[in-house]
Design a protein around this motif. Structure first.
Motif, PDB file in Angstrom:
ATOM      1  N   MET A  60      16.061   2.678  -0.440  1.00 44.60           N
ATOM      2  CA  MET A  60      15.748   1.732  -1.498  1.00 44.60           C
ATOM      3  C   MET A  60      15.869   2.456  -2.825  1.00 44.60           C
ATOM      4  N   VAL A  61      16.609   1.868  -3.745  1.00 44.18           N
ATOM      5  CA  VAL A  61      16.761   2.501  -5.057  1.00 44.18           C
ATOM      6  C   VAL A  61      16.304   1.532  -6.139  1.00 44.18           C
ATOM      7  N   GLN A  62      15.801   2.107  -7.230  1.00 41.72           N
ATOM      8  CA  GLN A  62      15.302   1.259  -8.320  1.00 41.72           C
ATOM      9  C   GLN A  62      15.714   1.861  -9.651  1.00 41.72           C
ATOM     10  N   SER A  81       9.157  -0.974 -12.936  1.00 44.57           N
ATOM     11  CA  SER A  81       8.573  -0.247 -14.068  1.00 44.57           C
ATOM     12  C   SER A  81       7.773   0.962 -13.605  1.00 44.57           C
ATOM     13  N   ALA A  82       7.045   0.783 -12.504  1.00 42.94           N
ATOM     14  CA  ALA A  82       6.218   1.869 -11.993  1.00 42.94           C
ATOM     15  C   ALA A  82       7.071   3.048 -11.516  1.00 42.94           C
ATOM     16  N   PHE A  83       8.186   2.729 -10.879  1.00 42.70           N
ATOM     17  CA  PHE A  83       8.996   3.779 -10.257  1.00 42.70           C
ATOM     18  C   PHE A  83      10.207   4.212 -11.084  1.00 42.70           C
ATOM     19  N   ALA A  84      10.416   3.553 -12.234  1.00 41.58           N
ATOM     20  CA  ALA A  84      11.633   3.816 -13.005  1.00 41.58           C
ATOM     21  C   ALA A  84      11.760   5.288 -13.376  1.00 41.58           C
ATOM     22  N   GLN A  85      12.896   5.862 -13.062  1.00 41.22           N
ATOM     23  CA  GLN A  85      13.129   7.257 -13.409  1.00 41.22           C
ATOM     24  C   GLN A  85      14.418   7.447 -14.183  1.00 41.22           C
ATOM     25  N   ASP A  86      15.390   6.618 -13.832  1.00 35.82           N
ATOM     26  CA  ASP A  86      16.684   6.820 -14.483  1.00 35.82           C
ATOM     27  C   ASP A  86      17.472   5.519 -14.402  1.00 35.82           C
ATOM     28  N   GLY A  87      18.629   5.562 -15.015  1.00 31.38           N
ATOM     29  CA  GLY A  87      19.485   4.392 -15.078  1.00 31.38           C
ATOM     30  C   GLY A  87      20.421   4.600 -16.252  1.00 31.38           C
ATOM     31  N   ILE A  88      20.896   3.504 -16.808  1.00 33.99           N
ATOM     32  CA  ILE A  88      21.854   3.630 -17.909  1.00 33.99           C
ATOM     33  C   ILE A  88      21.184   3.271 -19.230  1.00 33.99           C
ATOM     34  N   PHE A  89      21.498   4.061 -20.220  1.00 35.44           N
ATOM     35  CA  PHE A  89      21.063   3.763 -21.580  1.00 35.44           C
ATOM     36  C   PHE A  89      22.313   3.559 -22.428  1.00 35.44           C
ATOM     37  N   LEU A  90      22.324   2.452 -23.153  1.00 34.28           N
ATOM     38  CA  LEU A  90      23.456   2.195 -24.048  1.00 34.28           C
ATOM     39  C   LEU A  90      22.930   1.773 -25.405  1.00 34.28           C
ATOM     40  N   TYR A  91      23.408   2.443 -26.415  1.00 36.33           N
ATOM     41  CA  TYR A  91      22.983   2.103 -27.776  1.00 36.33           C
ATOM     42  C   TYR A  91      24.218   1.875 -28.639  1.00 36.33           C
ATOM     43  N   GLY A 129      11.595  -1.080   6.142  1.00 41.79           N
ATOM     44  CA  GLY A 129      11.242   0.335   6.096  1.00 41.79           C
ATOM     45  C   GLY A 129      12.316   1.223   5.504  1.00 41.79           C
ATOM     46  N   TYR A 130      12.752   0.874   4.318  1.00 41.15           N
ATOM     47  CA  TYR A 130      13.735   1.715   3.633  1.00 41.15           C
ATOM     48  C   TYR A 130      13.074   3.002   3.157  1.00 41.15           C
ATOM     49  N   ARG A 131      13.818   4.056   3.183  1.00 43.00           N
ATOM     50  CA  ARG A 131      13.314   5.274   2.582  1.00 43.00           C
ATOM     51  C   ARG A 131      13.441   5.125   1.071  1.00 43.00           C
ATOM     52  N   LYS A 132      12.342   5.355   0.384  1.00 40.63           N
ATOM     53  CA  LYS A 132      12.369   5.208  -1.072  1.00 40.63           C
ATOM     54  C   LYS A 132      13.061   6.406  -1.670  1.00 40.63           C
ATOM     55  N   TYR A 133      14.083   6.114  -2.355  1.00 47.55           N
ATOM     56  CA  TYR A 133      14.903   7.193  -2.896  1.00 47.55           C
ATOM     57  C   TYR A 133      14.331   7.587  -4.251  1.00 47.55           C
ATOM     58  N   ILE A 134      13.367   8.513  -4.236  1.00 51.09           N
ATOM     59  CA  ILE A 134      12.699   8.819  -5.496  1.00 51.09           C
ATOM     60  C   ILE A 134      13.102  10.174  -6.053  1.00 51.09           C
ATOM     61  N   ARG A 140       0.834  -1.198   0.000  1.00 47.92           N
ATOM     62  CA  ARG A 140       0.000   0.000   0.000  1.00 47.92           C
ATOM     63  C   ARG A 140       0.875   1.258   0.000  1.00 47.92           C
ATOM     64  N   GLU A 141       1.940   1.190   0.769  1.00 47.57           N
ATOM     65  CA  GLU A 141       2.844   2.327   0.859  1.00 47.57           C
ATOM     66  C   GLU A 141       3.459   2.653  -0.509  1.00 47.57           C
ATOM     67  N   PHE A 142       3.829   1.607  -1.235  1.00 47.53           N
ATOM     68  CA  PHE A 142       4.377   1.823  -2.581  1.00 47.53           C
ATOM     69  C   PHE A 142       3.326   2.454  -3.499  1.00 47.53           C
ATOM     70  N   ILE A 143       2.112   1.926  -3.402  1.00 44.43           N
ATOM     71  CA  ILE A 143       1.058   2.404  -4.294  1.00 44.43           C
ATOM     72  C   ILE A 143       0.723   3.876  -4.003  1.00 44.43           C
ATOM     73  N   ASP A 144       0.659   4.193  -2.708  1.00 44.90           N
ATOM     74  CA  ASP A 144       0.384   5.581  -2.335  1.00 44.90           C
ATOM     75  C   ASP A 144       1.514   6.511  -2.781  1.00 44.90           C
ATOM     76  N   LEU A 145       2.720   6.029  -2.593  1.00 42.18           N
ATOM     77  CA  LEU A 145       3.882   6.825  -2.967  1.00 42.18           C
ATOM     78  C   LEU A 145       3.870   7.101  -4.477  1.00 42.18           C
ATOM     79  N   TYR A 146       3.457   6.088  -5.196  1.00 38.98           N
ATOM     80  CA  TYR A 146       3.367   6.236  -6.648  1.00 38.98           C
ATOM     81  C   TYR A 146       2.344   7.321  -7.006  1.00 38.98           C
TER      82      TYR A 146
END
Lengths: 455, 254
Positions: free
Chosen positions: A190-192, A156-166, A69-74, A12-18
């Protein structure tokens, strides 16, 4: 599909945060990412965090971990640090192009958000790339990562950044690209992050990924990487996981290989509290070859769980899986190797082996091969071993004057070398050899590489 | 001559079965002893006890090596003190190269003697010299220890290691078994070349054949856990001629 009836407070916490931050997420990335985001949260609401009854996570219970209870690093925060001082995964003689993720966000300190390398290769931030190359994201993003696993949907819901390689068609880049995942915080986080790697036709490239932690606190990483190799592409993926006992890492890798492409992954877990690697490979074109290698060296109460799934969807493909582990003290591990050979995938060659050495009576490994073969003209084999160091060989070495402790190390190192030896970049190979040697000798204390000495 | 190895009334059992029933043997510097006997007479048990393998429980007696109680030393200490066992069945160690193995062993011996480790150059030089001496295939040193070696290569490899480590007391446990005549000559030749006034060799063998090439000073016949006969080299010939049946009859008083 089953509907999950009860949503736990953690979920629920994830869903609310989203819901609270949705517009912020959507502003970060372009439409193709945001589309997948929507299905991500839907699927997560339905699936939740895999529970006790989920066969795939039987050996790694997730609920207790999430209850921490990790702090979601958003939101990206600028962390002040001196790259030269703190970045410990460096390989002095290794000539690489290096990019850095700090807490899941691309860090500009070491280069532009998007950079074009010789031969047209593009490397940089996933968020920036999603705006710059929406057509590539339209075609590939979220197409290989399956939301069957609630953790992937959550990413997928929380994805904001990461590495892109082409790596564009025909481009050959011999210099490895080094990706450093650094976790650095002053609280439990918590990081995603989310990565996308596209290797086009006849292209060739390799990445080296170093997972490293610089925090005395607990952290949880839930990352997803999608890799697409087009026809005749050649891709090499080396990963060194060297975190600490308070670290939890869930890494989901999805590989889609087209005809005659060749991909090797080599995942070496030298240190981590709880590590779960999911490697999902779809051999989606004739003549594709996949090598999935892994090594885990764990002690104390560490836990490493590798789940490898190779889907032979087309005929004439080859896959090799070799995972090896040395478990000391009360360390625990699991290996699940699944091979699916579909009905029309004739002339498949699929091999799998998992070998383990348990150094104590308390160390434990669960190893489970799963072969599902629906074609009749195939060559498949699997084998798992769990044992101790060979007493005869130990005595033989001792009888030549080699002390028992040294003899044990030599044997463990020889055991590990079968995996390490697959690393093609010589400087990296030497560095990993050195790390493994130290690790086996117990000289590499958990935070030996870490300025904070947090252990 | 100084005494090197002194075994006194040695008794040993494996799971309550007495294998050695009171062995007494004196080996002095410069001597070559042959221990002969039929299968199951306790030859290999004796060899492994001297090398430090806990194959059998010692129930009585003593082994003194250069004045020291051998049972106080672990296998690696015995090796560094100069004891070498040539294995009847050399162990394969996949993944550990011969070069790495030998270098580690040699440098442990040097450390024990208070010497610096050999430089890479000097090590390779030594390796070449000794390889030529035992006529071992050059390529073998780049392979894993004994892994995939033929029977003959494994035995030659034992002599090669002996040449590298230059022991004071070498015990060769059935080094001749499974060798063709050419390999046998090479092995014997190696042993003879390594012979010095201040070292000693114990050859454990079933057959007299090897003793055509390595001339022993003493021959002992081990039978049912006891040395039942000792003599000079002619005893080996007599054994060859009359067979172990002759000993059996003598022991049983027929």
């Amino acid at each position: 599909m089953q509907n999950k009836m009860v949503v736990s407070d953690i979920e629920r916490e994830f869903i609310d945060l989203y819901k609270e931050n949705r517009s912020m997420f959507e502003a970060k990335t372009s439409a193709p990412v945001n589309e997948v985001r929507k299905s991500g949260i839907r699927d997560f609401e339905r699936l939740g965090i895999p529970g006790k009854k989920d066969e795939n996570y039987k050996n790694t219970p997730l609920q207790p971990i999430f209850r921490n209870g990790y702090r979601k690093y958003i939101e990206q925060k600028m962390v002040e640090f001196n790259l030269a001082n703190v970045f410990q995964c460096d390989i002095p003689t290794l000539d690489t192009h290096m990019v850095l993720l700090v807490n899941g966000f691309f860090d500009k300190k070491n280069g532009d958000f998007l950079k074009e390398l010789p031969s047209g290769i593009i490397i940089g931030s996933l968020a920036a790339a999603s705006h710059e190359y929406p057509e590539l994201f339209e075609k590939h993003y979220g197409k290989y990562a399956s939301h069957k696993d609630g953790l992937v949907a959550l990413n997928s819901a929380f994805a904001q950044d990461g590495i892109f390689l082409y790596v564009p068609e025909g481009s050959v880049y011999k210099k490895p690209i080094q990706i450093v995942n650094l976790v650095m915080a002053k609280e439990d986080i918590m990081v995603q992050h989310r990565n996308l790697i596209i290797v086009e036709k006849n292209a060739e490239a390799g990445v080296i990924i170093c997972d490293h932690a610089m925090t005395p606190y607990k952290f949880l990483t839930n990352s997803v990487t999608e890799i697409y190799t087009a026809e005749n592409a050649f891709f090499d993926y080396v990963r060194v996981q060297n975190e600490h006992n308070n670290g939890v890492q869930f890494s989901h890798i999805f590989v889609n290989q087209e005809a005659n492409s060749n991909m090797t992954s080599n995942i070496m877990t030298l240190h981590g509290g709880v590590v779960r690697n999911n490697v999902n490979v779809l051999l989606n074109g004739e003549g594709a070859e996949n090598n999935s290698y892994g090594l885990y060296l764990v002690d104390r109460k560490q836990h490493v769980d590798n789940y490898i799934y190779i889907d032979h969807a087309k005929p004439n493909c080859i896959s090799n899986q070799l995972y090896k582990g040395v478990l000391d003290d009360s360390a625990t591990g699991a290996f699940n190797g699944r091979i699916l050979v579909r009905k029309d995938s004739q002339k498949t060659h699929a091999f799998q082996a998992n070998n383990n050495i348990l150094l104590t009576d308390n160390a434990k490994i669960n190893t489970k091969p799963q072969l599902e073969i629906y074609a009749d003209d195939v060559k498949c084999s699997h084998g798992a071993t769990v044992g101790q160091l060979d007493g005869e060989a130990l005595f033989y070495m001792r009888s030549r004057g080699i002390p028992e402790k040294e003899a044990r190390l030599i044997m463990m190192f020889a055991f590990a070398h079968e995996i390490i030896g697959n690393v093609k970049t010589e400087a990296l190979l030497n560095r990993i050899n050195d790390l493994v040697d130290k690790r086996l000798k117990g000289e590499l204390s958990p935070c030996d590489n870490c300025a904070m000495k947090c252990y | 001559m100084n005494s090197m190895l002194s075994i006194k009334d040695l008794r040993a059992s494996i799971e309550d079965k007495e294998i050695l029933k009171g062995i007494t043997l004196e080996v002095k510097e410069g001597e070559v002893h042959a221990i002969m006997g039929p299968n199951g007479s306790g030859k290999s048990t004796l060899a492994s006890l001297v090398a430090g393998k806990e194959l059998a429980d010692v129930t009585g007696g003593s082994i003194t090596y250069l004045g020291k109680n051998l049972f106080d030393l672990n296998p690696e200490e015995r090796s560094k003190a100069g004891i070498f066992l040539g294995f009847q069945y050399p162990t394969e160690i996949p993944g550990v190269t011969m070069v790495n193995f030998l270098k580690t062993a040699l440098n442990e011996h040097r450390k024990h003697k208070g010497l610096e480790p050999l430089s890479a150059k000097d090590f390779l030089k030594l390796l070449r010299e000794k390889k030529d001496m035992v006529e071992i295939d050059s390529k073998l040193t780049n392979r894993s220890v004994n892994a995939g070696f033929s029977g003959g290569e494994k035995k030659k490899n034992e002599i090669f290691q002996m040449a590298m480590l230059e022991p004071k007391l070498a015990i060769l446990d059935e080094t001749d078994s499974g060798l063709d005549i050419d390999a046998l000559k090479i092995v014997a030749n190696g042993v003879n070349k390594l012979k010095r006034k201040d070292n000693a060799t114990i050859i454990i063998t079933h057959y007299q054949r090897l003793l055509d090439y390595i001339i022993p000073d003493y021959v002992h016949v081990l039978f049912d856990g006891r040395i039942v006969k000792s003599g000079g080299k002619e005893l080996a010939l007599k054994l060859e001629e009359k067979g172990y049946e002759w000993i059996r009859n003598q022991v049983n008083g027929n």
